[in-house]
Motif scaffolding. Structure first.
Motif, mmCIF file in Angstrom:
data_model
loop_
_atom_site.group_PDB
_atom_site.id
_atom_site.type_symbol
_atom_site.label_atom_id
_atom_site.label_comp_id
_atom_site.label_asym_id
_atom_site.label_seq_id
_atom_site.Cartn_x
_atom_site.Cartn_y
_atom_site.Cartn_z
ATOM 1 N N ARG A 1 -1.385 -6.090 -17.453
ATOM 2 C CA ARG A 1 -1.040 -4.776 -17.997
ATOM 3 C C ARG A 1 -0.150 -4.025 -17.016
ATOM 4 O O ARG A 1 -0.617 -3.157 -16.287
ATOM 5 N N PRO A 2 1.136 -4.318 -17.024
ATOM 6 C CA PRO A 2 2.035 -3.729 -16.027
ATOM 7 C C PRO A 2 2.196 -2.223 -16.154
ATOM 8 O O PRO A 2 2.541 -1.569 -15.187
ATOM 9 N N GLY A 3 1.942 -1.660 -17.338
ATOM 10 C CA GLY A 3 2.092 -0.223 -17.505
ATOM 11 C C GLY A 3 0.877 0.592 -17.123
ATOM 12 O O GLY A 3 0.914 1.817 -17.147
ATOM 13 N N ARG A 4 -0.207 -0.069 -16.775
ATOM 14 C CA ARG A 4 -1.445 0.654 -16.438
ATOM 15 C C ARG A 4 -1.346 1.311 -15.068
ATOM 16 O O ARG A 4 -0.988 0.676 -14.088
ATOM 17 N N PRO A 5 -1.709 2.584 -14.970
ATOM 18 C CA PRO A 5 -1.709 3.254 -13.671
ATOM 19 C C PRO A 5 -2.637 2.590 -12.656
ATOM 20 O O PRO A 5 -2.396 2.661 -11.453
ATOM 21 N N SER A 6 -3.697 1.933 -13.112
ATOM 22 C CA SER A 6 -4.585 1.250 -12.163
ATOM 23 C C SER A 6 -3.889 0.069 -11.498
ATOM 24 O O SER A 6 -4.250 -0.335 -10.403
ATOM 25 N N TRP A 7 -2.902 -0.487 -12.130
ATOM 26 C CA TRP A 7 -2.140 -1.583 -11.542
ATOM 27 C C TRP A 7 -0.943 -1.055 -10.777
ATOM 28 O O TRP A 7 -0.588 -1.555 -9.730
ATOM 29 N N ASN A 8 -0.288 -0.046 -11.318
ATOM 30 C CA ASN A 8 0.935 0.478 -10.728
ATOM 31 C C ASN A 8 0.784 1.973 -10.497
ATOM 32 O O ASN A 8 1.002 2.781 -11.386
ATOM 33 N N SER A 9 0.409 2.343 -9.300
ATOM 34 C CA SER A 9 0.249 3.764 -8.982
ATOM 35 C C SER A 9 1.455 4.310 -8.231
ATOM 36 O O SER A 9 1.396 5.379 -7.657
ATOM 37 N N SER A 10 2.569 3.597 -8.278
ATOM 38 C CA SER A 10 3.773 4.021 -7.559
ATOM 39 C C SER A 10 4.507 5.153 -8.256
ATOM 40 O O SER A 10 5.289 5.860 -7.627
ATOM 41 N N GLY A 11 4.297 5.302 -9.567
ATOM 42 C CA GLY A 11 5.069 6.281 -10.327
ATOM 43 C C GLY A 11 6.383 5.719 -10.823
ATOM 44 O O GLY A 11 7.121 6.380 -11.539
ATOM 45 N N VAL A 12 6.697 4.483 -10.454
ATOM 46 C CA VAL A 12 7.916 3.811 -10.899
ATOM 47 C C VAL A 12 7.554 2.969 -12.123
ATOM 48 O O VAL A 12 6.622 2.169 -12.070
ATOM 49 N N PRO A 13 8.260 3.139 -13.250
ATOM 50 C CA PRO A 13 7.933 2.361 -14.451
ATOM 51 C C PRO A 13 8.028 0.862 -14.198
ATOM 52 O O PRO A 13 8.864 0.413 -13.405
ATOM 53 N N TRP A 14 7.207 0.081 -14.891
ATOM 54 C CA TRP A 14 7.185 -1.369 -14.670
ATOM 55 C C TRP A 14 8.546 -2.002 -14.923
ATOM 56 O O TRP A 14 8.944 -2.924 -14.227
ATOM 57 N N HIS A 15 9.296 -1.487 -15.899
ATOM 58 C CA HIS A 15 10.591 -2.104 -16.196
ATOM 59 C C HIS A 15 11.595 -1.867 -15.079
ATOM 60 O O HIS A 15 12.489 -2.677 -14.865
ATOM 61 N N THR A 16 11.432 -0.792 -14.326
ATOM 62 C CA THR A 16 12.292 -0.575 -13.159
ATOM 63 C C THR A 16 11.924 -1.539 -12.037
ATOM 64 O O THR A 16 12.794 -2.018 -11.322
ATOM 65 N N LEU A 17 10.627 -1.836 -11.896
ATOM 66 C CA LEU A 17 10.202 -2.805 -10.884
ATOM 67 C C LEU A 17 10.828 -4.165 -11.148
ATOM 68 O O LEU A 17 11.217 -4.871 -10.225
ATOM 69 N N CYS A 18 10.910 -4.541 -12.412
ATOM 70 C CA CYS A 18 11.407 -5.870 -12.769
ATOM 71 C C CYS A 18 12.916 -5.926 -12.982
ATOM 72 O O CYS A 18 13.555 -6.903 -12.612
ATOM 73 N N ALA B 1 0.816 -1.215 0.000
ATOM 74 C CA ALA B 1 0.000 0.000 0.000
ATOM 75 C C ALA B 1 0.852 1.268 0.000
ATOM 76 O O ALA B 1 0.498 2.256 -0.627
ATOM 77 N N ASP B 2 1.985 1.252 0.678
ATOM 78 C CA ASP B 2 2.837 2.440 0.755
ATOM 79 C C ASP B 2 3.557 2.747 -0.547
ATOM 80 O O ASP B 2 4.077 3.838 -0.727
ATOM 81 N N THR B 3 3.634 1.774 -1.455
ATOM 82 C CA THR B 3 4.356 1.979 -2.714
ATOM 83 C C THR B 3 3.451 1.817 -3.929
ATOM 84 O O THR B 3 3.884 1.359 -4.981
ATOM 85 N N GLY B 4 2.195 2.172 -3.810
ATOM 86 C CA GLY B 4 1.289 2.136 -4.952
ATOM 87 C C GLY B 4 0.893 0.752 -5.387
ATOM 88 O O GLY B 4 0.648 0.502 -6.558
ATOM 89 N N SER B 5 0.856 -0.184 -4.456
ATOM 90 C CA SER B 5 0.417 -1.569 -4.704
ATOM 91 C C SER B 5 1.397 -2.397 -5.520
ATOM 92 O O SER B 5 1.024 -3.421 -6.083
#
Length: 74
Positions: free
Chosen positions: A26-43, A3-7
């Protein structure tokens, strides 16, 4: 759970990022990733530019891809 990192598991003190084989559509969707960190950085963290160079060399036509593949450099 994150919750602290946008789910999403943002690399940092608590997590080392996301597991690339973790299923998500859909890893690039804001509804899935609201952290502001791009999905490729997460992975891939800071390795994305280097991996893009490798992708451009070995798969310039982007034949081998899926929803979380490294994209060729623009």
């Amino acid at each position: 759970m994150y919750a602290d990192t946008g789910s999403v598991p943002v690399p940092g003190e608590v997590s080392d990022g996301s597991y690339i084989n973790y299923p998500r559509r859909r890893p690039g969707r804001p509804s899935w990733n609201s952290s502001g960190v791009p999905w490729h950085t997460l992975c891939y963290k800071d390795n994305c530019p280097r991996l893009q160079q490798v992708k451009a060399h070995w798969d310039p036509g982007n034949i081998f891809h899926h929803s979380l593949s490294i994209q060729p450099p623009v």
